[in-house]
Structures are given as structure tokens and as C-alpha cells.
Design a protein around this motif. Structure first.
Motif, PDB file in Angstrom:
ATOM      1  N   GLY A  73     -48.772 -11.734  29.494  1.00  0.00           N
ATOM      2  CA  GLY A  73     -48.931 -10.443  30.175  1.00  0.00           C
ATOM      3  C   GLY A  73     -47.637  -9.929  30.781  1.00  0.00           C
ATOM      4  N   ASP A  74     -46.641 -10.839  30.936  1.00  0.00           N
ATOM      5  CA  ASP A  74     -45.346 -10.417  31.491  1.00  0.00           C
ATOM      6  C   ASP A  74     -44.611  -9.506  30.498  1.00  0.00           C
ATOM      7  OD1 ASP A  74     -45.828 -11.922  33.700  1.00  0.00           O
ATOM      8  OD2 ASP A  74     -44.430 -13.540  33.191  1.00  0.00           O
ATOM      9  N   ILE A  75     -43.819  -8.601  31.058  1.00  0.00           N
ATOM     10  CA  ILE A  75     -42.914  -7.796  30.232  1.00  0.00           C
ATOM     11  C   ILE A  75     -41.521  -8.384  30.376  1.00  0.00           C
ATOM     12  CG2 ILE A  75     -41.828  -5.534  29.920  1.00  0.00           C
ATOM     13  CD1 ILE A  75     -44.432  -4.267  30.800  1.00  0.00           C
ATOM     14  N   VAL A  76     -40.940  -8.801  29.233  1.00  0.00           N
ATOM     15  CA  VAL A  76     -39.642  -9.467  29.248  1.00  0.00           C
ATOM     16  C   VAL A  76     -38.621  -8.642  28.459  1.00  0.00           C
ATOM     17  CG1 VAL A  76     -40.622 -11.756  29.499  1.00  0.00           C
ATOM     18  CG2 VAL A  76     -40.251 -10.838  27.207  1.00  0.00           C
ATOM     19  N   GLU A  77     -37.372  -8.883  28.778  1.00  0.00           N
ATOM     20  CA  GLU A  77     -36.276  -8.228  28.065  1.00  0.00           C
ATOM     21  C   GLU A  77     -35.560  -9.267  27.210  1.00  0.00           C
ATOM     22  OE1 GLU A  77     -33.664  -4.896  29.741  1.00  0.00           O
ATOM     23  OE2 GLU A  77     -32.370  -6.670  29.867  1.00  0.00           O
ATOM     24  N   GLY A  78     -35.214  -8.909  25.991  1.00  0.00           N
ATOM     25  CA  GLY A  78     -34.557  -9.869  25.122  1.00  0.00           C
ATOM     26  C   GLY A  78     -33.585  -9.218  24.158  1.00  0.00           C
ATOM     27  N   THR A 124     -40.725  -7.671   8.215  1.00  0.00           N
ATOM     28  CA  THR A 124     -42.033  -7.859   8.845  1.00  0.00           C
ATOM     29  C   THR A 124     -41.989  -8.228  10.320  1.00  0.00           C
ATOM     30  OG1 THR A 124     -42.065 -10.169   8.134  1.00  0.00           O
ATOM     31  CG2 THR A 124     -43.084  -8.536   6.662  1.00  0.00           C
ATOM     32  N   GLU A 125     -40.808  -8.696  10.831  1.00  0.00           N
ATOM     33  CA  GLU A 125     -40.780  -9.137  12.225  1.00  0.00           C
ATOM     34  C   GLU A 125     -39.377  -9.162  12.800  1.00  0.00           C
ATOM     35  OE1 GLU A 125     -42.507 -13.015  11.905  1.00  0.00           O
ATOM     36  OE2 GLU A 125     -40.566 -13.981  11.572  1.00  0.00           O
ATOM     37  N   LEU A 126     -39.353  -9.272  14.146  1.00  0.00           N
ATOM     38  CA  LEU A 126     -38.103  -9.440  14.877  1.00  0.00           C
ATOM     39  C   LEU A 126     -38.095 -10.813  15.532  1.00  0.00           C
ATOM     40  CD1 LEU A 126     -37.932  -6.069  16.895  1.00  0.00           C
ATOM     41  CD2 LEU A 126     -37.048  -6.510  14.606  1.00  0.00           C
ATOM     42  N   LEU A 127     -36.946 -11.499  15.481  1.00  0.00           N
ATOM     43  CA  LEU A 127     -36.762 -12.739  16.225  1.00  0.00           C
ATOM     44  C   LEU A 127     -35.913 -12.394  17.441  1.00  0.00           C
ATOM     45  CD1 LEU A 127     -37.153 -15.826  16.382  1.00  0.00           C
ATOM     46  CD2 LEU A 127     -34.972 -16.053  15.150  1.00  0.00           C
ATOM     47  N   VAL A 128     -36.429 -12.748  18.638  1.00  0.00           N
ATOM     48  CA  VAL A 128     -35.813 -12.269  19.868  1.00  0.00           C
ATOM     49  C   VAL A 128     -35.522 -13.425  20.825  1.00  0.00           C
ATOM     50  CG1 VAL A 128     -36.029 -10.663  21.811  1.00  0.00           C
ATOM     51  CG2 VAL A 128     -37.131 -10.136  19.619  1.00  0.00           C
ATOM     52  N   ASN A 129     -34.322 -13.440  21.374  1.00  0.00           N
ATOM     53  CA  ASN A 129     -33.975 -14.392  22.434  1.00  0.00           C
ATOM     54  C   ASN A 129     -34.386 -13.788  23.761  1.00  0.00           C
ATOM     55  OD1 ASN A 129     -32.868 -16.132  24.274  1.00  0.00           O
ATOM     56  ND2 ASN A 129     -30.744 -15.776  23.677  1.00  0.00           N
ATOM     57  N   ILE A 130     -35.364 -14.422  24.408  1.00  0.00           N
ATOM     58  CA  ILE A 130     -35.866 -13.896  25.679  1.00  0.00           C
ATOM     59  C   ILE A 130     -35.477 -14.792  26.858  1.00  0.00           C
ATOM     60  CG2 ILE A 130     -37.786 -12.613  24.666  1.00  0.00           C
ATOM     61  CD1 ILE A 130     -39.599 -14.993  25.321  1.00  0.00           C
ATOM     62  N   GLY A 131     -34.534 -15.733  26.627  1.00  0.00           N
ATOM     63  CA  GLY A 131     -34.087 -16.612  27.703  1.00  0.00           C
ATOM     64  C   GLY A 131     -35.066 -17.714  28.029  1.00  0.00           C
ATOM     65  N   ILE A 136     -34.369  -5.190  23.633  1.00  0.00           N
ATOM     66  CA  ILE A 136     -35.730  -4.635  23.591  1.00  0.00           C
ATOM     67  C   ILE A 136     -36.543  -5.158  24.776  1.00  0.00           C
ATOM     68  CG2 ILE A 136     -35.698  -4.350  21.094  1.00  0.00           C
ATOM     69  CD1 ILE A 136     -37.841  -7.106  22.389  1.00  0.00           C
ATOM     70  N   LYS A 137     -37.628  -4.454  25.068  1.00  0.00           N
ATOM     71  CA  LYS A 137     -38.585  -4.918  26.070  1.00  0.00           C
ATOM     72  C   LYS A 137     -39.922  -5.126  25.377  1.00  0.00           C
ATOM     73  CE  LYS A 137     -36.601  -2.925  30.267  1.00  0.00           C
ATOM     74  NZ  LYS A 137     -36.816  -2.049  31.433  1.00  0.00           N
ATOM     75  N   ALA A 138     -40.584  -6.242  25.690  1.00  0.00           N
ATOM     76  CA  ALA A 138     -41.848  -6.566  25.040  1.00  0.00           C
ATOM     77  C   ALA A 138     -42.758  -7.298  26.008  1.00  0.00           C
ATOM     78  CB  ALA A 138     -41.599  -7.412  23.789  1.00  0.00           C
ATOM     79  N   GLN A 139     -44.056  -7.236  25.712  1.00  0.00           N
ATOM     80  CA  GLN A 139     -45.032  -7.943  26.531  1.00  0.00           C
ATOM     81  C   GLN A 139     -45.384  -9.282  25.881  1.00  0.00           C
ATOM     82  OE1 GLN A 139     -49.032  -6.374  26.791  1.00  0.00           O
ATOM     83  NE2 GLN A 139     -49.156  -6.915  28.946  1.00  0.00           N
ATOM     84  N   VAL A 140     -45.483 -10.338  26.704  1.00  0.00           N
ATOM     85  CA  VAL A 140     -45.866 -11.668  26.218  1.00  0.00           C
ATOM     86  C   VAL A 140     -47.370 -11.666  25.965  1.00  0.00           C
ATOM     87  CG1 VAL A 140     -45.951 -14.121  26.726  1.00  0.00           C
ATOM     88  CG2 VAL A 140     -44.011 -12.743  27.526  1.00  0.00           C
ATOM     89  N   ILE A 141     -47.760 -11.903  24.705  1.00  0.00           N
ATOM     90  CA  ILE A 141     -49.200 -11.926  24.395  1.00  0.00           C
ATOM     91  C   ILE A 141     -49.697 -13.336  24.067  1.00  0.00           C
ATOM     92  CG2 ILE A 141     -49.307  -9.527  23.658  1.00  0.00           C
ATOM     93  CD1 ILE A 141     -49.063 -10.400  20.803  1.00  0.00           C
ATOM     94  N   ASN A 142     -48.757 -14.269  23.764  1.00  0.00           N
ATOM     95  CA  ASN A 142     -49.145 -15.660  23.522  1.00  0.00           C
ATOM     96  C   ASN A 142     -47.907 -16.537  23.683  1.00  0.00           C
ATOM     97  OD1 ASN A 142     -50.118 -18.139  22.621  1.00  0.00           O
ATOM     98  ND2 ASN A 142     -51.385 -17.190  21.011  1.00  0.00           N
ATOM     99  N   LEU A 143     -47.989 -17.537  24.570  1.00  0.00           N
ATOM    100  CA  LEU A 143     -46.840 -18.410  24.819  1.00  0.00           C
ATOM    101  C   LEU A 143     -46.610 -19.399  23.680  1.00  0.00           C
ATOM    102  CD1 LEU A 143     -47.220 -19.206  28.625  1.00  0.00           C
ATOM    103  CD2 LEU A 143     -45.373 -17.918  27.526  1.00  0.00           C
ATOM    104  N   HIS A 144     -47.641 -19.704  22.891  1.00  0.00           N
ATOM    105  CA  HIS A 144     -47.501 -20.692  21.819  1.00  0.00           C
ATOM    106  C   HIS A 144     -48.222 -20.170  20.592  1.00  0.00           C
ATOM    107  CE1 HIS A 144     -46.055 -23.452  24.890  1.00  0.00           C
ATOM    108  NE2 HIS A 144     -47.146 -23.165  25.609  1.00  0.00           N
TER     109      HIS A 144
END
Length: 424
Positions: free
Chosen positions: A59-64, A72-79, A109-117
Motif C-alpha cells: 500500500g506504500d507509495i515508493v520512488e525508484g 511487458t515490464e519495468l525493473l525498478v530499484n526501490i532501495g 518513477i513513483k509506484a504503489q506496493v501491491i505485493n512484497l513477494h
């Protein structure tokens, strides 16, 4: 010094040595204890590792930072201890657009965490959900602070335009599109417009926007700049916006100026529609400016085209000219000369006989010959006479007749001589 005072027995020397050795052992034990105490445990190592990464929850919004982009997708370093993955389904974009056309490596980019694993050691992220949360906050802020946002027009519908703001729907009423009347709403489809939020309700997902307020600010700025820089006799381009019985209003770039009916043409005009139509592009001249009241008087006719300039060089008193009756009044008729100047034929100068009114003899549109009786250059008036012009014509015809009579007499003499010759 007393040698007995400093001299030690063998027993005393042995005791001293033992004490020193004991002290050294204590020091070594202390050092060993300190080393043991300063060595971090595995638990300390885990804590240290955890401290190097951000702590996130679903549910957190993170910056990466984008590490790589595929179709089909982005790979993002979010720290975080794991990288983030954003699938194309979780990104707001046009259906036909490739992710590689939208994103690049190192983009933030900014994105919301929808699943940690996600089962593969990655964190699932959603740009779409993050933007919806962020944009609603931005819309609330724009509504509160009356700030400007950008929308994309998607569709023209009855009553207005349907727009989107990063996936959020908004509506723009037809009356709020422009300060001017908009005939075809479809011309805005596909455009990006700067607007203001005039109604907002996050719970009902209702957003109403207006472009009209933006235009008003822009027009006020243009109007101020124009009034500051405009001067009498300036020549400007404009568009006819409105026509009334007394003149035409012309938009000269943010402000409307009035062209009075008398300043539309050097010729007499019954109605402005005879000269201009709404939407016409025209060249106008600034006749007067009232900056305090924001009023500008304009002229459509060129000062250099004034038919009264050097009028006495164009017309001579006593000469006969051709003209057209353009107006009838109780005391005479106005006749337009070929050069564009109107002159008055007084009722007493219309006919040889007495008439009650000009309509008894003349009609508008009649072509007539007039004699120029006088010119008032300063007052811009010309006196004409139809009666005297006819007299002049009659004199010319009579003179011509006399000349023809002489010719006829000469011919008679010639024929008489011929006949006399035959008789002989």
C-alpha cells in the motif's frame, strides 16, 4: 643515601615479580574481554543489513529508478532488499504504445506496493494505482489553491467535453471551454488543454474543469499589454466580432475596438453589414484611445484614401460631372460623384419648375448630370445643381444645332449651284 633502605631481599624481589606478572595477566584478560564484547553477533549483522534498505509495506507509495525496460515490464530499484517489478497492466499508457517508447533506464518513477513477494523474490508495483492516489491529491490541491492542471480531451459529447487527467475522468461544460462561442466541440478532441478545477468531489469521483478561466487571465494580460503600447494612428490587424446598427466591433488582440458606422467607409453607409461581416479579417486605424476606460475607437477607412484630400485639384467649379442619386431628403438630394464624394442638390436646383419634394422628380439610383456650384473644403461640402447642368447641356446642344445649321445652309448653296448648272 642509606643502602639498607633501598636494598631488597630475594623474597621481596620474588613477590614483586609475581605481582607484575599478575597485573599483565589481568590486562590480557581485560583485552580479551573487550574484544569479545566488541565483536558483532549475527543478529547485529542482520540489523545492520536491514538498516541499509528502506522499510516498506503493501500500500506504500515508493520512488525508484528504472533499471531496465522490456515490452511487458519495468525493473525498478526501490532501495529495498528486492527490486520492484511493474507490469504493463499496472501502467497508464496508450494501448498501441510500447513501454520502451515511454520509459528509459534511470527514469525516476513513483509506484504503489501491491505485493512484497511475487514468488520470485521481487516486489510487485503499480504505477497506475500510485498515480490515481497522487492525482486525486493533486486535484484536491488544484481545487483548493485555484492552480492550473493539464487535461487531454477524449470525446465531444452533448453539453461539453470528456477529458482525462492521468487516467482520471473529468468533464468540461461547453460554456466553460472558451470566452468565445464554440460552434464545433470536436475540434478540441485529442488536444491537451490547461484548465482549472471548478468542482471537485473525491468520494463521488466527480471532477469538473474549465478552460475559460485560463483564457480570461490570458486575455486580461494581453489587454493590459495592448493598452500600454497602443497609440493613436497605429495600424492594426483585427477580426470583426460583432455588428450593430451603429458600427462594428473588431478584436485587435485581446480587446475589442469600435469602428463607428461613419468610419467604415468614405462613402455613406446605411448599415455596417454593407461593408463588413462577422469573421472578416480587416486592417484598422486607431482613431482614439481611452486607457482608463479601456475604450478604443477605430477606423476602417484609410486616411490616405480620403476623397476630400486635394479636392479642389480633382473638381472644378462650373464643370459638369456624372453622379448617382444616393439619398433623398425633404430639402434636396445627395448625389455621389464618381470620385467618391457626395454633394447636395438643393430642391430648388433639381428642376426648372417648382416641385414639392425631390421624390417627384428623382429616385435613388438615378444617373444624373450635375454642375458643381461650390466647394467647402474645410466643411467637406459640395453644392451641385441638376437644373443648371441641364441648362448647360441645352446650351451645348443649341450651339451644336447652330453649327449644324451653318453646315446645312452651305450644303443648300452647293445643291443650288449644281441645279443651276443643270438648267444652263
Amino acid at each position: 643515601m642509606d643502602e639498607n633502605a633501598t636494598k631488597q631481599t630475594p623474597a621481596e624481589i620474588t613477590d614483586a615479580v609475581e605481582k607484575v606478572e599478575t597485573n599483565e595477566e589481568v590486562k590480557e584478560e581485560v583485552k580479551e574481554t573487550e574484544v569479545v564484547e566488541n565483536t558483532p553477533s549475527m543478529e547485529d549483522y542482520e540489523k545492520e543489513i536491514d538498516n541499509t534498505f528502506v522499510k516498506i509495506t503493501e500500500g506504500d507509495i515508493v520512488e525508484g529508478k528504472v533499471l531496465s525496460v522490456t515490452d511487458t515490464e519495468l525493473l525498478v530499484n526501490i532501495g529495498y532488499i528486492s527490486d520492484g517489478i511493474v507490469t504493463s497492466e499496472e501502467i497508464v499508457h496508450e494501448q498501441d504504445a510500447s513501454l520502451k517508447e515511454i520509459y528509459n533506464e534511470n527514469d525516476i518513477i513513483k509506484a504503489q506496493v501491491i505485493n512484497l513477494h511475487d514468488g520470485e523474490g521481487n516486489v510487485l508495483l503499480s504505477i497506475k494505482k500510485a498515480e490515481q492516489i497522487i492525482i486525486w491529491d493533486e486535484l484536491a490541491d488544484a481545487f483548493k489553491n485555484n492552480s492550473t492542471i493539464t487535461v487531454t480531451v477524449k470525446e465531444a459529447v452533448k453539453g461539453g467535453l470528456r477529458c482525462t487527467i492521468k487516467g482520471i475522468r473529468a468533464f468540461m461544460p461547453g460554456s466553460r471551454i472558451s470566452v468565445n462561442y464554440v460552434e464545433d466541440l470536436k475540434e478540441y478532441v485529442g488536444q491537451e488543454l490547461k484548465v482549472k478545477v471548478i468542482d471537485f468531489d473525491a468520494e463521488s469521483k466527480n471532477v469538473v474543469v474549465s478552460r475559460k478561466e485560463i483564457e480570461k487571465v490570458e486575455l486580461d494580460k494581453k489587454r493590459h499589454e495592448l493598452l500600454e503600447n497602443i497609440n493613436k494612428n497605429d495600424r492594426l490587424s483585427g477580426v470583426v466580432k460583432r455588428i450593430t446598427n451603429f458600427g462594428a466591433f473588431v478584436d485587435i488582440g485581446g480587446i475589442d475596438g469600435l469602428v463607428h458606422i461613419n468610419d467604415l467607409s468614405w462613402k455613406r453607409v446605411k448599415h455596417p453589414s454593407e461593408v463588413v461581416s462577422v469573421g472578416d479579417n480587416v486592417e484598422v486605424y486607431v482613431l482614439d484611445v481611452n486607457k482608463e476606460k479601456e475604450r478604443i475607437s477605430l477606423g476602417l477607412k484609410n486616411i490616405n484614401d480620403d476623397p476630400w484630400l486635394n479636392v479642389k485639384q480633382k473638381y472644378t467649379e462650373g464643370n459638369i460631372y456624372q453622379g448617382t442619386v444616393v439619398r433623398l431628403i425633404s430639402f434636396g438630394a445627395f448625389v455621389m460623384l464618381e470620385g467618391g464624394i457626395e454633394g447636395l442638390v438643393h430642391i430648388s436646383e433639381i428642376a426648372d419648375k417648382r416641385i414639392e419634394k425631390p421624390e417627384d422628380v428623382l429616385e435613388i439610383g438615378d444617373k444624373v448630370s450635375v454642375k458643381l456650384l461650390g466647394i467647402d473644403e474645410k466643411g467637406k461640402k459640395i453644392k451641385l445643381s441638376i437644373k443648371e447642368a441641364k441648362d448647360e447641356v441645352n446650351k451645348e446642344e443649341f450651339k451644336k444645332f447652330n453649327d449644324d445649321s451653318d453646315i446645312s445652309t452651305s450644303l443648300k448653296d452647293v445643291f443650288k449651284g449644281i441645279m443651276d448648272n443643270f438648267k444652263e
